[in-house]
Design a protein around this motif. Structure first.
Motif, PDB file in Angstrom:
ATOM      1  N   GLU A  78       0.943  -1.382  -0.021  1.00 39.81           N
ATOM      2  CA  GLU A  78      -0.054   0.158  -0.147  1.00 39.81           C
ATOM      3  C   GLU A  78       0.902   1.117   0.131  1.00 39.81           C
ATOM      4  O   GLU A  78       0.534   2.239  -0.722  1.00 39.81           O
ATOM      5  CB  GLU A  78      -0.918   0.072   1.142  1.00 39.81           C
ATOM      6  N   MET A 152     -13.834 -13.077  -5.285  1.00 34.65           N
ATOM      7  CA  MET A 152     -13.071 -12.412  -4.119  1.00 34.65           C
ATOM      8  C   MET A 152     -11.978 -11.359  -4.742  1.00 34.65           C
ATOM      9  O   MET A 152     -12.056 -10.441  -4.328  1.00 34.65           O
ATOM     10  CB  MET A 152     -12.113 -13.523  -3.488  1.00 34.65           C
ATOM     11  N   GLU A 153     -11.572 -11.811  -6.075  1.00 35.67           N
ATOM     12  CA  GLU A 153     -10.639 -11.033  -6.705  1.00 35.67           C
ATOM     13  C   GLU A 153     -11.373  -9.757  -7.157  1.00 35.67           C
ATOM     14  O   GLU A 153     -10.982  -8.269  -7.123  1.00 35.67           O
ATOM     15  CB  GLU A 153      -9.974 -11.428  -7.917  1.00 35.67           C
ATOM     16  N   ASN A 156     -12.235  -7.368  -4.200  1.00 29.46           N
ATOM     17  CA  ASN A 156     -11.039  -6.680  -4.013  1.00 29.46           C
ATOM     18  C   ASN A 156     -10.905  -5.408  -4.787  1.00 29.46           C
ATOM     19  O   ASN A 156     -10.757  -4.046  -4.117  1.00 29.46           O
ATOM     20  CB  ASN A 156      -9.811  -7.318  -3.877  1.00 29.46           C
ATOM     21  N   ARG A 157     -10.987  -5.522  -6.078  1.00 30.34           N
ATOM     22  CA  ARG A 157     -10.982  -4.396  -6.875  1.00 30.34           C
ATOM     23  C   ARG A 157     -12.114  -3.202  -6.632  1.00 30.34           C
ATOM     24  O   ARG A 157     -11.624  -2.161  -6.859  1.00 30.34           O
ATOM     25  CB  ARG A 157     -10.974  -4.850  -8.423  1.00 30.34           C
ATOM     26  N   ASN A 159     -13.862  -2.835  -4.060  1.00 29.35           N
ATOM     27  CA  ASN A 159     -13.574  -2.232  -2.813  1.00 29.35           C
ATOM     28  C   ASN A 159     -12.335  -1.091  -2.725  1.00 29.35           C
ATOM     29  O   ASN A 159     -12.465  -0.579  -1.761  1.00 29.35           O
ATOM     30  CB  ASN A 159     -13.547  -3.457  -1.562  1.00 29.35           C
ATOM     31  N   SER A 160     -11.425  -1.215  -3.693  1.00 29.51           N
ATOM     32  CA  SER A 160     -10.419  -0.404  -3.677  1.00 29.51           C
ATOM     33  C   SER A 160     -10.637   0.978  -3.966  1.00 29.51           C
ATOM     34  O   SER A 160      -9.882   2.000  -4.205  1.00 29.51           O
ATOM     35  CB  SER A 160      -9.259  -1.126  -4.554  1.00 29.51           C
TER      36      SER A 160
END
Length: 199
Positions: A78, A152-153, A156-157, A159-160
């Protein structure tokens, strides 16, 4: 006086579909993704700044940016991702501003296609902001199919980024892209007619 419409959305929300309708209608597009690539071309100050921040290993033998190496660095860390954004942000912002000003001189309407418009605080450069919206379930499904990702992948994208619902609340104009391409294009044409940019 020229009018600048900022367009944003979320990953897989169909922003490029909407932008292409404006492009087909003859309006100039300032594309944030294209600018982000242009500012790191060989020999640019942006590329030199990246080398200073991350080292020579991110450059290929041909002198171009090794996107895979840089990607591997930033996606795991990050802090490294923040460093990348801090390094390139001034170059991207200056070039977007420059392109908007050039386009304004000879066009009644300029489209600024900026994926992270709210996150990057470009609001004050725009006369209005349009958000290309789809519901969360549709966004997830389209992203999984388009990018061949696991659920899931894809999550994650999604939620970013800033949630699409929040962007929708902030928007001046909403183009709902849940339906067909024709329905989405129709909303854009109606907006252009209402604002008297086309007859």
């Amino acid at each position: 006086m020229s009018y600048v419409l900022g367009i944003t959305g979320g990953i897989a929300s169909g922003k490029s579909t909407v932008v292409n309708v404006f492009r087909s209608a003859g309006f100039p597009i300032v594309d944030g993704d294209v600018v982000a690539r242009e500012v790191v071309e060989p020999g640019t100050p942006g590329l030199f700044a990246l080398v200073e921040a991350f080292g020579e290993m991110i450059i290929t033998p041909k002198g171009t940016l090794n996107r895979r190496k840089l990607g591997n660095l930033i996606f795991r860390d990050e802090e490294e991702r923040k460093k990348l954004n801090r390094t390139l942000e001034p170059f991207i912002r200056n070039e977007i501003d420059r392109q908007i000003e050039v386009a304004r001189k000879s066009n009644s309407l300029v489209i600024a296609d900026i994926p992270l418009l709210y996150e990057g605080h470009y609001e004050n450069k725009m006369d209005a902001i349009a958000v290309v919206y789809i519901d969360h379930a549709t966004q997830l499904r389209r992203l999984i199919v388009r990018n061949q990702l696991s659920e899931m992948e894809a999550m994650n994208r999604i939620n970013s980024q800033m949630p699409l619902n929040k962007k929708k609340q902030l928007a001046d104009v909403i183009f709902d892209n849940s339906g067909t391409l024709e329905e989405t294009a129709d909303q854009v044409i109606k907006w252009l007619k209402k604002q008297a940019f086309i007859e």
